[in-house]
Design a protein around this motif. Structure first.
Motif, PDB file in Angstrom:
ATOM      1  N   VAL A  25       0.835  -1.202   0.000  1.00  0.00           N
ATOM      2  CA  VAL A  25       0.000   0.000   0.000  1.00  0.00           C
ATOM      3  C   VAL A  25       0.870   1.252   0.000  1.00  0.00           C
ATOM      4  O   VAL A  25       0.642   2.177  -0.788  1.00  0.00           O
ATOM      5  CB  VAL A  25      -0.973  -0.012   1.210  1.00  0.00           C
ATOM      6  CG1 VAL A  25      -1.663   1.334   1.375  1.00  0.00           C
ATOM      7  CG2 VAL A  25      -2.000  -1.124   1.053  1.00  0.00           C
ATOM      8  N   VAL A  26       1.878   1.288   0.850  1.00  0.00           N
ATOM      9  CA  VAL A  26       2.743   2.458   0.944  1.00  0.00           C
ATOM     10  C   VAL A  26       3.474   2.685  -0.375  1.00  0.00           C
ATOM     11  O   VAL A  26       3.514   3.805  -0.892  1.00  0.00           O
ATOM     12  CB  VAL A  26       3.724   2.318   2.131  1.00  0.00           C
ATOM     13  CG1 VAL A  26       4.738   3.447   2.147  1.00  0.00           C
ATOM     14  CG2 VAL A  26       2.968   2.265   3.452  1.00  0.00           C
ATOM     15  N   LEU A  27       4.046   1.640  -0.950  1.00  0.00           N
ATOM     16  CA  LEU A  27       4.755   1.753  -2.229  1.00  0.00           C
ATOM     17  C   LEU A  27       3.812   2.241  -3.329  1.00  0.00           C
ATOM     18  O   LEU A  27       4.131   3.180  -4.062  1.00  0.00           O
ATOM     19  CB  LEU A  27       5.362   0.409  -2.633  1.00  0.00           C
ATOM     20  CG  LEU A  27       5.971   0.366  -4.037  1.00  0.00           C
ATOM     21  CD1 LEU A  27       7.340   1.030  -4.042  1.00  0.00           C
ATOM     22  CD2 LEU A  27       6.057  -1.064  -4.548  1.00  0.00           C
ATOM     23  N   SER A  28       2.651   1.626  -3.440  1.00  0.00           N
ATOM     24  CA  SER A  28       1.717   1.966  -4.516  1.00  0.00           C
ATOM     25  C   SER A  28       1.195   3.389  -4.383  1.00  0.00           C
ATOM     26  O   SER A  28       1.103   4.118  -5.371  1.00  0.00           O
ATOM     27  CB  SER A  28       0.547   0.978  -4.525  1.00  0.00           C
ATOM     28  OG  SER A  28       1.008  -0.327  -4.780  1.00  0.00           O
ATOM     29  N   LEU A  29       0.854   3.793  -3.171  1.00  0.00           N
ATOM     30  CA  LEU A  29       0.324   5.133  -2.949  1.00  0.00           C
ATOM     31  C   LEU A  29       1.381   6.213  -3.150  1.00  0.00           C
ATOM     32  O   LEU A  29       1.112   7.263  -3.710  1.00  0.00           O
ATOM     33  CB  LEU A  29      -0.254   5.246  -1.529  1.00  0.00           C
ATOM     34  CG  LEU A  29      -0.817   6.609  -1.142  1.00  0.00           C
ATOM     35  CD1 LEU A  29      -2.019   6.975  -2.012  1.00  0.00           C
ATOM     36  CD2 LEU A  29      -1.205   6.613   0.325  1.00  0.00           C
ATOM     37  N   MET A  30       2.607   5.941  -2.737  1.00  0.00           N
ATOM     38  CA  MET A  30       3.638   6.983  -2.756  1.00  0.00           C
ATOM     39  C   MET A  30       4.529   6.984  -3.988  1.00  0.00           C
ATOM     40  O   MET A  30       5.369   7.876  -4.138  1.00  0.00           O
ATOM     41  CB  MET A  30       4.487   6.890  -1.481  1.00  0.00           C
ATOM     42  CG  MET A  30       3.692   7.209  -0.249  1.00  0.00           C
ATOM     43  SD  MET A  30       4.740   7.313   1.189  1.00  0.00           S
ATOM     44  CE  MET A  30       3.518   7.461   2.472  1.00  0.00           C
ATOM     45  N   THR A  31       4.356   6.001  -4.882  1.00  0.00           N
ATOM     46  CA  THR A  31       5.130   6.012  -6.131  1.00  0.00           C
ATOM     47  C   THR A  31       4.243   5.925  -7.364  1.00  0.00           C
ATOM     48  O   THR A  31       4.705   6.222  -8.459  1.00  0.00           O
ATOM     49  CB  THR A  31       6.144   4.850  -6.193  1.00  0.00           C
ATOM     50  OG1 THR A  31       5.438   3.610  -6.236  1.00  0.00           O
ATOM     51  CG2 THR A  31       7.115   4.896  -5.034  1.00  0.00           C
ATOM     52  N   GLY A  32       3.002   5.489  -7.203  1.00  0.00           N
ATOM     53  CA  GLY A  32       2.094   5.401  -8.337  1.00  0.00           C
ATOM     54  C   GLY A  32       2.307   4.187  -9.231  1.00  0.00           C
ATOM     55  O   GLY A  32       1.783   4.155 -10.337  1.00  0.00           O
ATOM     56  N   ARG A  69      -6.042  -0.524  -7.400  1.00  0.00           N
ATOM     57  CA  ARG A  69      -5.642   0.373  -8.495  1.00  0.00           C
ATOM     58  C   ARG A  69      -5.893   1.833  -8.150  1.00  0.00           C
ATOM     59  O   ARG A  69      -5.309   2.740  -8.739  1.00  0.00           O
ATOM     60  CB  ARG A  69      -6.296  -0.014  -9.815  1.00  0.00           C
ATOM     61  CG  ARG A  69      -7.739   0.347  -9.920  1.00  0.00           C
ATOM     62  CD  ARG A  69      -8.306   0.055 -11.312  1.00  0.00           C
ATOM     63  NE  ARG A  69      -9.688   0.418 -11.368  1.00  0.00           N
ATOM     64  CZ  ARG A  69     -10.690  -0.363 -10.987  1.00  0.00           C
ATOM     65  NH1 ARG A  69     -10.445  -1.573 -10.559  1.00  0.00           N
ATOM     66  NH2 ARG A  69     -11.933   0.057 -11.059  1.00  0.00           N
ATOM     67  N   GLU A  70      -6.784   2.084  -7.178  1.00  0.00           N
ATOM     68  CA  GLU A  70      -7.069   3.461  -6.793  1.00  0.00           C
ATOM     69  C   GLU A  70      -5.917   4.101  -6.022  1.00  0.00           C
ATOM     70  O   GLU A  70      -5.879   5.323  -5.865  1.00  0.00           O
ATOM     71  CB  GLU A  70      -8.379   3.524  -6.015  1.00  0.00           C
ATOM     72  CG  GLU A  70      -9.543   3.289  -6.973  1.00  0.00           C
ATOM     73  CD  GLU A  70     -10.862   3.132  -6.288  1.00  0.00           C
ATOM     74  OE1 GLU A  70     -11.684   4.060  -6.428  1.00  0.00           O
ATOM     75  OE2 GLU A  70     -11.076   2.101  -5.639  1.00  0.00           O
ATOM     76  N   LEU A  71      -4.959   3.302  -5.594  1.00  0.00           N
ATOM     77  CA  LEU A  71      -3.756   3.869  -4.981  1.00  0.00           C
ATOM     78  C   LEU A  71      -2.996   4.685  -6.021  1.00  0.00           C
ATOM     79  O   LEU A  71      -2.469   5.754  -5.727  1.00  0.00           O
ATOM     80  CB  LEU A  71      -2.875   2.761  -4.404  1.00  0.00           C
ATOM     81  CG  LEU A  71      -3.494   1.998  -3.232  1.00  0.00           C
ATOM     82  CD1 LEU A  71      -2.687   0.739  -2.942  1.00  0.00           C
ATOM     83  CD2 LEU A  71      -3.594   2.886  -2.006  1.00  0.00           C
ATOM     84  N   ARG A  72      -2.945   4.188  -7.247  1.00  0.00           N
ATOM     85  CA  ARG A  72      -2.294   4.900  -8.355  1.00  0.00           C
ATOM     86  C   ARG A  72      -3.061   6.177  -8.687  1.00  0.00           C
ATOM     87  O   ARG A  72      -2.467   7.237  -8.889  1.00  0.00           O
ATOM     88  CB  ARG A  72      -2.199   3.969  -9.556  1.00  0.00           C
ATOM     89  CG  ARG A  72      -1.527   4.538 -10.780  1.00  0.00           C
ATOM     90  CD  ARG A  72      -1.354   3.413 -11.805  1.00  0.00           C
ATOM     91  NE  ARG A  72      -1.021   3.863 -13.117  1.00  0.00           N
ATOM     92  CZ  ARG A  72       0.219   4.099 -13.552  1.00  0.00           C
ATOM     93  NH1 ARG A  72       1.239   3.957 -12.737  1.00  0.00           N
ATOM     94  NH2 ARG A  72       0.439   4.479 -14.789  1.00  0.00           N
ATOM     95  N   HIS A  73      -4.387   6.084  -8.721  1.00  0.00           N
ATOM     96  CA  HIS A  73      -5.212   7.261  -8.969  1.00  0.00           C
ATOM     97  C   HIS A  73      -4.984   8.302  -7.867  1.00  0.00           C
ATOM     98  O   HIS A  73      -4.892   9.500  -8.144  1.00  0.00           O
ATOM     99  CB  HIS A  73      -6.698   6.887  -9.024  1.00  0.00           C
ATOM    100  CG  HIS A  73      -7.078   6.124 -10.239  1.00  0.00           C
ATOM    101  ND1 HIS A  73      -7.791   6.681 -11.269  1.00  0.00           N
ATOM    102  CD2 HIS A  73      -6.854   4.834 -10.598  1.00  0.00           C
ATOM    103  CE1 HIS A  73      -7.993   5.776 -12.212  1.00  0.00           C
ATOM    104  NE2 HIS A  73      -7.433   4.646 -11.825  1.00  0.00           N
ATOM    105  N   SER A  74      -4.885   7.828  -6.630  1.00  0.00           N
ATOM    106  CA  SER A  74      -4.660   8.748  -5.508  1.00  0.00           C
ATOM    107  C   SER A  74      -3.307   9.429  -5.625  1.00  0.00           C
ATOM    108  O   SER A  74      -3.182  10.626  -5.355  1.00  0.00           O
ATOM    109  CB  SER A  74      -4.754   7.993  -4.180  1.00  0.00           C
ATOM    110  OG  SER A  74      -6.058   7.501  -3.994  1.00  0.00           O
TER     111      SER A  74
END
Length: 192
Positions: free
Chosen positions: A14-21, A136-141
């Motif tokens: 989650v941290v990687l996906s949210l903070m790097t896209g 996938r919404e982590l990338r959108h965020s």
């Protein structure tokens, strides 16, 4: 969401996906040899996003194959993930399947999209943010947060591996403020 992820097996994901896209299929394919938490010299910690769980093993596009610097919270989360994985390896013993994946099961096997969605739904429930979020919404965020902080759309597109800004603007970026204020701010300052 981040507090809901703390202590879970998917926290670093989650941290990687949210903070790097990174895309979900790229995060699931990430291997430890492509994670550099303590690189030599002046090179910042980074990940090489060069693989995907797609049939060919390639990233979605050639432009999607890139190397991204890591913010400190991601570095910390990946270090914790490495420790968890070492414990899993010891507990699993001979059942451990070595594949060098950063995100894998407790016996080293690949995570499929359903595994990740199930774990992510539990994080969303724990965080009490509601809604039907998907990984996938982590990338959108990521894209929306970059936009909110004033990062030019061209740079955001480059960060997420888009060949043009059109996809970034129409599919990913969700304005966090309901009113576009930039024009009023600039003109207000000019004619104050």
């Amino acid at each position: 969401m981040l507090s809901g992820a703390e202590g879970t097996r998917l926290c670093a994901y989650v941290v990687l996906s949210l903070m790097t896209g990174v895309r979900t299929e790229e995060a699931r394919a990430l291997v430890w040899p492509h994670v550099h938490l303590d690189p030599p010299g002046d090179i910042p910690p980074h990940v090489e996003v060069w693989r995907s769980v797609r049939a060919t093993g390639d990233t979605k596009t050639k432009k999607s194959r890139w190397t991204l610097a890591l913010p400190e919270p991601v570095v910390e989360a990946l270090r914790a993930r490495k420790d968890i994985q070492e414990t899993d390896r010891k507990v699993a013993g001979k059942k451990w399947e070595e594949n060098r994946l950063v995100f894998c099961s407790q016996v080293g096997t690949k995570l499929d999209a359903a595994n990740v969605r199930r774990g992510f739904r539990a994080i969303i429930r724990e965080s009490r943010i509601g809604g039907s979020w998907t990984p996938r919404e982590l990338r959108h965020s990521f894209v929306s947060l970059m936009s909110e902080k004033g990062v030019p759309v061209e740079e955001i597109a480059r960060l997420v591996g888009h060949s043009s800004t059109a996809t970034t603007e129409t599919v990913y970026r969700k304005e966090l403020r309901p009113v576009i204020t930039k024009g009023a701010e600039v003109m207000g300052n000019l004619f104050a």
